[in-house]
Design a protein around this motif. Structure first.
Motif, PDB file in Angstrom:
ATOM      1  N   UNK A  41       0.827  -1.208   0.000  1.00 24.00           N
ATOM      2  CA  UNK A  41       0.000   0.000   0.000  1.00 24.00           C
ATOM      3  C   UNK A  41       0.860   1.257   0.000  1.00 24.00           C
ATOM      4  N   UNK A  42       1.958   1.270   0.729  1.00 26.54           N
ATOM      5  CA  UNK A  42       2.797   2.459   0.771  1.00 26.54           C
ATOM      6  C   UNK A  42       3.611   2.636  -0.505  1.00 26.54           C
ATOM      7  N   UNK A  43       3.849   1.570  -1.257  1.00 28.47           N
ATOM      8  CA  UNK A  43       4.653   1.701  -2.470  1.00 28.47           C
ATOM      9  C   UNK A  43       3.810   2.084  -3.692  1.00 28.47           C
ATOM     10  N   UNK A  44       2.499   1.944  -3.612  1.00 23.31           N
ATOM     11  CA  UNK A  44       1.656   2.305  -4.742  1.00 23.31           C
ATOM     12  C   UNK A  44       1.529   3.822  -4.879  1.00 23.31           C
ATOM     13  N   UNK A  45       1.344   4.326  -6.067  1.00 20.70           N
ATOM     14  CA  UNK A  45       1.088   5.758  -6.236  1.00 20.70           C
ATOM     15  C   UNK A  45      -0.199   6.161  -5.517  1.00 20.70           C
ATOM     16  N   UNK A  46      -0.316   7.425  -5.186  1.00 24.20           N
ATOM     17  CA  UNK A  46      -1.458   7.883  -4.404  1.00 24.20           C
ATOM     18  C   UNK A  46      -2.774   7.801  -5.155  1.00 24.20           C
ATOM     19  N   UNK A  47      -2.757   7.812  -6.480  1.00 20.36           N
ATOM     20  CA  UNK A  47      -4.017   7.751  -7.235  1.00 20.36           C
ATOM     21  C   UNK A  47      -4.536   6.324  -7.396  1.00 20.36           C
TER      22      UNK A  47
END
Length: 50
Positions: A41-47
């Motif tokens: 979850x932290x490595x995914x882009x914010x969108x």
């Protein structure tokens, strides 16, 4: 899948490996899955959301 694991595989693991090792393995598995989901979850882009 959860029912199968709890109803069939967990008692078999208790008989095969002993209660102490099974409890350690279940705890380690849950901690590992929790950490991997957090890092995903932290490595995914914010969108992008899960």
């Amino acid at each position: 899948m959860v029912f199968l694991t709890l109803h069939e595989m967990l008692p078999l693991a208790f008989n095969y490996a002993g209660q102490k090792q099974v409890v350690k393995a279940v705890f380690f598995g849950m901690a590992f899955m929790s950490a991997s989901l957090y890092f995903l979850e932290t490595s995914l882009p914010s969108d992008v959301s899960l």
